[in-house]
Scaffold this motif. Structure first.
Motif, PDB file in Angstrom:
ATOM      1  N   ILE A   1       0.836  -1.212   0.000  1.00 52.60           N
ATOM      2  CA  ILE A   1       0.000   0.000   0.000  1.00 52.60           C
ATOM      3  C   ILE A   1       0.865   1.255   0.000  1.00 52.60           C
ATOM      4  N   VAL A   2       1.817   1.310   0.934  1.00 52.65           N
ATOM      5  CA  VAL A   2       2.648   2.511   1.080  1.00 52.65           C
ATOM      6  C   VAL A   2       3.529   2.710  -0.155  1.00 52.65           C
ATOM      7  N   SER A   3       4.219   1.646  -0.584  1.00 53.04           N
ATOM      8  CA  SER A   3       5.130   1.786  -1.722  1.00 53.04           C
ATOM      9  C   SER A   3       4.373   2.090  -3.010  1.00 53.04           C
ATOM     10  N   GLY A   4       3.220   1.444  -3.221  1.00 48.25           N
ATOM     11  CA  GLY A   4       2.439   1.675  -4.434  1.00 48.25           C
ATOM     12  C   GLY A   4       1.902   3.095  -4.509  1.00 48.25           C
ATOM     13  N   ASN A   5       1.345   3.587  -3.419  1.00 50.09           N
ATOM     14  CA  ASN A   5       0.776   4.936  -3.421  1.00 50.09           C
ATOM     15  C   ASN A   5       1.854   6.012  -3.477  1.00 50.09           C
ATOM     16  N   ILE A   6       2.974   5.799  -2.768  1.00 55.76           N
ATOM     17  CA  ILE A   6       4.075   6.762  -2.834  1.00 55.76           C
ATOM     18  C   ILE A   6       4.664   6.795  -4.246  1.00 55.76           C
TER      19      ILE A   6
ATOM     20  N   HIS B   1     -11.527   5.406 -12.141  1.00 57.56           N
ATOM     21  CA  HIS B   1     -12.151   6.171 -11.052  1.00 57.56           C
ATOM     22  C   HIS B   1     -13.494   5.574 -10.674  1.00 57.56           C
ATOM     23  N   LEU B   2     -14.267   5.145 -11.657  1.00 57.64           N
ATOM     24  CA  LEU B   2     -15.575   4.545 -11.388  1.00 57.64           C
ATOM     25  C   LEU B   2     -15.429   3.256 -10.588  1.00 57.64           C
TER      26      LEU B   2
ATOM     27  N   LEU C   1      -8.224  -3.043   1.708  1.00 59.43           N
ATOM     28  CA  LEU C   1      -8.165  -3.461   0.311  1.00 59.43           C
ATOM     29  C   LEU C   1      -8.305  -2.299  -0.666  1.00 59.43           C
ATOM     30  N   THR C   2      -9.128  -1.291  -0.317  1.00 60.13           N
ATOM     31  CA  THR C   2      -9.272  -0.141  -1.223  1.00 60.13           C
ATOM     32  C   THR C   2      -7.952   0.602  -1.404  1.00 60.13           C
ATOM     33  N   PRO C   3      -7.216   0.953  -0.335  1.00 68.39           N
ATOM     34  CA  PRO C   3      -5.894   1.571  -0.553  1.00 68.39           C
ATOM     35  C   PRO C   3      -4.916   0.656  -1.276  1.00 68.39           C
ATOM     36  N   LEU C   4      -5.094  -0.668  -1.137  1.00 66.35           N
ATOM     37  CA  LEU C   4      -4.220  -1.610  -1.828  1.00 66.35           C
ATOM     38  C   LEU C   4      -4.532  -1.666  -3.319  1.00 66.35           C
ATOM     39  N   LEU C   5      -5.819  -1.614  -3.674  1.00 67.30           N
ATOM     40  CA  LEU C   5      -6.231  -1.761  -5.063  1.00 67.30           C
ATOM     41  C   LEU C   5      -6.049  -0.497  -5.885  1.00 67.30           C
ATOM     42  N   ASN C   6      -6.148   0.670  -5.238  1.00 60.64           N
ATOM     43  CA  ASN C   6      -6.090   1.926  -5.987  1.00 60.64           C
ATOM     44  C   ASN C   6      -4.848   2.072  -6.866  1.00 60.64           C
ATOM     45  N   PRO C   7      -3.626   1.848  -6.332  1.00 65.25           N
ATOM     46  CA  PRO C   7      -2.454   1.962  -7.213  1.00 65.25           C
ATOM     47  C   PRO C   7      -2.478   0.953  -8.348  1.00 65.25           C
ATOM     48  N   LEU C   8      -2.957  -0.265  -8.050  1.00 65.87           N
ATOM     49  CA  LEU C   8      -3.015  -1.292  -9.094  1.00 65.87           C
ATOM     50  C   LEU C   8      -4.009  -0.905 -10.182  1.00 65.87           C
ATOM     51  N   ILE C   9      -5.177  -0.403  -9.779  1.00 64.63           N
ATOM     52  CA  ILE C   9      -6.207  -0.016 -10.746  1.00 64.63           C
ATOM     53  C   ILE C   9      -5.721   1.126 -11.631  1.00 64.63           C
ATOM     54  N   TYR C  10      -5.157   2.159 -11.018  1.00 66.20           N
ATOM     55  CA  TYR C  10      -4.755   3.331 -11.799  1.00 66.20           C
ATOM     56  C   TYR C  10      -3.505   3.059 -12.635  1.00 66.20           C
ATOM     57  N   SER C  11      -2.630   2.175 -12.169  1.00 71.21           N
ATOM     58  CA  SER C  11      -1.413   1.900 -12.944  1.00 71.21           C
ATOM     59  C   SER C  11      -1.671   0.913 -14.077  1.00 71.21           C
TER      60      SER C  11
ATOM     61  N   ARG D   1       1.343   4.135 -16.854  1.00 71.32           N
ATOM     62  CA  ARG D   1       2.243   3.040 -17.254  1.00 71.32           C
ATOM     63  C   ARG D   1       3.462   3.574 -18.002  1.00 71.32           C
ATOM     64  N   GLU D   2       3.237   4.528 -18.893  1.00 70.76           N
ATOM     65  CA  GLU D   2       4.350   5.112 -19.641  1.00 70.76           C
ATOM     66  C   GLU D   2       5.307   5.852 -18.707  1.00 70.76           C
ATOM     67  N   ALA D   3       4.771   6.589 -17.753  1.00 68.05           N
ATOM     68  CA  ALA D   3       5.613   7.300 -16.789  1.00 68.05           C
ATOM     69  C   ALA D   3       6.429   6.326 -15.954  1.00 68.05           C
ATOM     70  N   LEU D   4       5.816   5.192 -15.584  1.00 64.67           N
ATOM     71  CA  LEU D   4       6.528   4.179 -14.802  1.00 64.67           C
ATOM     72  C   LEU D   4       7.654   3.558 -15.621  1.00 64.67           C
ATOM     73  N   ARG D   5       7.385   3.261 -16.903  1.00 65.94           N
ATOM     74  CA  ARG D   5       8.429   2.703 -17.764  1.00 65.94           C
ATOM     75  C   ARG D   5       9.584   3.683 -17.914  1.00 65.94           C
ATOM     76  N   LYS D   6       9.265   4.969 -18.049  1.00 66.47           N
ATOM     77  CA  LYS D   6      10.303   5.986 -18.208  1.00 66.47           C
ATOM     78  C   LYS D   6      11.176   6.059 -16.959  1.00 66.47           C
ATOM     79  N   VAL D   7      10.561   6.002 -15.790  1.00 66.69           N
ATOM     80  CA  VAL D   7      11.334   6.046 -14.540  1.00 66.69           C
ATOM     81  C   VAL D   7      12.230   4.819 -14.425  1.00 66.69           C
ATOM     82  N   VAL D   8      11.697   3.648 -14.787  1.00 70.75           N
ATOM     83  CA  VAL D   8      12.487   2.416 -14.720  1.00 70.75           C
ATOM     84  C   VAL D   8      13.657   2.481 -15.690  1.00 70.75           C
TER      85      VAL D   8
END
Length: 284
Positions: free
Chosen positions: A6-11, A213-214, A250-260, A267-274
């Motif tokens: 939760i913490v690592s995904g949201n941060i 978001h929905l 579970l909601t804080p856990l799922l939010n990063p997964l859903i949005y990413s 996803r593109e921003a994450l690939r660029k950072v990696v």
């Protein structure tokens, strides 16, 4: 492990929104950064204390600590209701008023909506916590729950709780029901606008911009409604705790997964950072 994810995904989402210039507009990602910050704080009010109880075997909590956890948990939960409404308003303008979106949803308006969400969430919870702290507790002090919540505390009070219950009902109309109805109305308008798009590809593209978001809104309000509508009788008490776990953990856990997973820009921003991280590692 859930808390670390939760913490690592949201941060990570907050870092991506701040670091990637492409995520500075539209304002969707500004609100997403706020939501991820909120989810990190939200879960941090419950899970560390729960983990400490598991590890130490000490399930007692002082009255001051109880009120502190109740205050911060209630504040973050109320703020999330308002923030999800602000995000729904943002989606409404982007889909239903695309030509006016840039002029209406400016940085100033976005900052005002986010600040108002945080301020209202903490203000309404401050009022509720103040009245709760005035109650007397002289009976059994065993709470059948895994975190400090409003209703379990009322069950332990031995003084008159009618005023506090009326206040709680009024505040829930302001910080839960009203934002939900506004969010629902926004999506009714969004659905009507999407159905007017002539091509199926255009409809699918428009729907994909608000599907994440929905999903978050449905999971959050669905479990929240079940938790506070189910009577806390002995047979249903365990079920109540299960659904409480859904919207608090579970909601804080799922939010990063859903949005990413559902958002191409994230996803593109994450690939660029990696890629940049790997390049820096190889060059060093």
């Amino acid at each position: 492990m859930i808390y670390l994810v939760i913490v690592s995904g949201n941060i990570l989402i907050v870092v991506l929104v701040v670091a990637d210039q492409h995520l500075h507009a539209p304002m969707t990602y500004f609100f997403l950064g706020n939501l991820s910050s909120l989810e990190t704080c939200y879960s941090s009010t419950i899970l560390p204390r729960l983990l400490a109880s598991f590890l130490a075997g000490d399930r007692t909590i002082s009255a001051h600590d109880y009120m502190a956890q109740l205050y911060f948990f209630g504040s973050f939960a109320a703020t999330e209701c308002f923030l999800l409404t602000a995000m729904a308003c943002n989606r409404y303008l982007a889909i239903c008023q695309p030509l006016l979106y840039a002029s209406l949803m400016t940085w100033k308006v976005s900052l005002w909506l986010a600040a108002a969400s945080w301020l209202l969430g903490f203000l309404l919870t401050t009022i509720a916590t103040f009245f709760l702290s005035r109650l007397r507790f002289c009976g059994p002090k065993a709470m059948d729950h895994f975190f400090c919540d409003f209703i379990p505390l009322l069950e332990l009070a031995c003084s008159d709780t009618s005023v506090v219950k009326l206040l709680g009902f009024t505040l829930s109309l302001l910080d839960v029901v009203s934002p939900f109805l506004f969010t629902l109305a926004s999506y009714v308008c969004i659905r009507a606008a999407i159905l007017k798009i002539p091509s199926s590809v255009g409809r699918q593209k428009a729907f994909s911009t608000c599907s994440s978001h929905l999903t978050v809104v449905t999971v959050f309000y669905g479990t929240l409604t079940v938790v506070y509508l189910i009577a806390r009788t002995a047979p249903l008490r365990q079920l109540n705790k299960v659904f409480s776990f859904f919207y608090t953990v579970l909601t804080p856990l799922l939010n990063p997964l859903i949005y990413s997973l559902w958002n191409r820009e994230v996803r593109e921003a994450l690939r660029k950072v990696v890629r940049n991280a790997l390049a820096c590692t190889q060059s060093s």
